[in-house]
Write a protein that holds these residues in place. Structure first.
Motif, PDB file in Angstrom:
ATOM      1  N   GLU A   7       0.851  -1.183   0.000  1.00  0.00           N
ATOM      2  CA  GLU A   7       0.000   0.000   0.000  1.00  0.00           C
ATOM      3  C   GLU A   7       0.888   1.234   0.000  1.00  0.00           C
ATOM      4  O   GLU A   7       1.908   1.280   0.672  1.00  0.00           O
ATOM      5  CB  GLU A   7      -0.903   0.002   1.229  1.00  0.00           C
ATOM      6  N   LEU A   8       0.469   2.212  -0.779  1.00  0.00           N
ATOM      7  CA  LEU A   8       1.178   3.482  -0.848  1.00  0.00           C
ATOM      8  C   LEU A   8       0.247   4.587  -0.405  1.00  0.00           C
ATOM      9  O   LEU A   8      -0.960   4.513  -0.603  1.00  0.00           O
ATOM     10  CB  LEU A   8       1.617   3.777  -2.288  1.00  0.00           C
ATOM     11  N   VAL A  10      -1.159   8.454  -0.897  1.00  0.00           N
ATOM     12  CA  VAL A  10      -1.438   9.204  -2.114  1.00  0.00           C
ATOM     13  C   VAL A  10      -0.183   9.942  -2.569  1.00  0.00           C
ATOM     14  O   VAL A  10       0.131   9.968  -3.764  1.00  0.00           O
ATOM     15  CB  VAL A  10      -2.610  10.195  -1.898  1.00  0.00           C
ATOM     16  N   ASP A  11       0.566  10.513  -1.626  1.00  0.00           N
ATOM     17  CA  ASP A  11       1.809  11.204  -1.981  1.00  0.00           C
ATOM     18  C   ASP A  11       2.789  10.252  -2.659  1.00  0.00           C
ATOM     19  O   ASP A  11       3.393  10.591  -3.682  1.00  0.00           O
ATOM     20  CB  ASP A  11       2.462  11.825  -0.741  1.00  0.00           C
ATOM     21  N   GLU A  12       2.964   9.084  -2.100  1.00  0.00           N
ATOM     22  CA  GLU A  12       3.879   8.098  -2.695  1.00  0.00           C
ATOM     23  C   GLU A  12       3.405   7.674  -4.079  1.00  0.00           C
ATOM     24  O   GLU A  12       4.213   7.495  -4.990  1.00  0.00           O
ATOM     25  CB  GLU A  12       3.997   6.879  -1.781  1.00  0.00           C
ATOM     26  N   ALA A  13       2.088   7.531  -4.230  1.00  0.00           N
ATOM     27  CA  ALA A  13       1.517   7.122  -5.511  1.00  0.00           C
ATOM     28  C   ALA A  13       1.610   8.227  -6.562  1.00  0.00           C
ATOM     29  O   ALA A  13       1.500   7.956  -7.752  1.00  0.00           O
ATOM     30  CB  ALA A  13       0.063   6.691  -5.330  1.00  0.00           C
ATOM     31  N   ASP A  49       0.234   3.935 -12.833  1.00  0.00           N
ATOM     32  CA  ASP A  49      -0.332   4.926 -13.743  1.00  0.00           C
ATOM     33  C   ASP A  49      -1.858   4.931 -13.710  1.00  0.00           C
ATOM     34  O   ASP A  49      -2.480   5.918 -14.074  1.00  0.00           O
ATOM     35  CB  ASP A  49       0.134   4.672 -15.177  1.00  0.00           C
ATOM     36  N   LYS A  50      -2.454   3.841 -13.276  1.00  0.00           N
ATOM     37  CA  LYS A  50      -3.907   3.736 -13.247  1.00  0.00           C
ATOM     38  C   LYS A  50      -4.480   4.035 -11.862  1.00  0.00           C
ATOM     39  O   LYS A  50      -5.682   4.086 -11.690  1.00  0.00           O
ATOM     40  CB  LYS A  50      -4.330   2.329 -13.650  1.00  0.00           C
ATOM     41  N   ALA A  51      -3.624   4.244 -10.892  1.00  0.00           N
ATOM     42  CA  ALA A  51      -4.069   4.341  -9.507  1.00  0.00           C
ATOM     43  C   ALA A  51      -4.765   5.650  -9.140  1.00  0.00           C
ATOM     44  O   ALA A  51      -5.978   5.732  -9.218  1.00  0.00           O
ATOM     45  CB  ALA A  51      -2.903   4.034  -8.577  1.00  0.00           C
ATOM     46  N   PRO A  52      -4.055   6.665  -8.713  1.00  0.00           N
ATOM     47  CA  PRO A  52      -4.744   7.844  -8.176  1.00  0.00           C
ATOM     48  C   PRO A  52      -5.280   8.766  -9.271  1.00  0.00           C
ATOM     49  O   PRO A  52      -4.642   8.994 -10.286  1.00  0.00           O
ATOM     50  CB  PRO A  52      -3.673   8.547  -7.357  1.00  0.00           C
TER      51      PRO A  52
END
Length: 75
Positions: A7-8, A10-13, A49-52
């Motif tokens: 898990e990351l 939001v900043d990490e993502a 690339d599809k995450a946040p």
């Protein structure tokens, strides 16, 4: 197959896919000297690339810089 979940924040993502894209645009073989490592790096980058939804926000650059600032170690 071995599964791996991480898990990351939001900043990490926000920060990690930007860095991976820059890495990909450079001489990748200079940084990643084992071609076998490229496949998992590309797989991770594709998922990030599809995450946040922030990745597609109009103020992405501002959000990215703010995330970088928050993630910098103090010292």
């Amino acid at each position: 197959m071995v599964g791996f979940t991480s898990e990351l924040t939001v900043d990490e993502a926000l920060v990690l896919p930007h860095w991976l894209e820059k890495l990909h645009m450079t001489d990748f073989s200079r940084v990643v000297d084992y071609p076998a490592v490229w496949a998992p790096i590309h797989r991770i980058a594709g998922r990030l690339d599809k995450a946040p939804s922030e990745l597609f926000a109009p103020d992405y650059d501002r959000r990215l810089e703010a995330a970088r600032q928050r993630l910098r170690p103090e010292g």
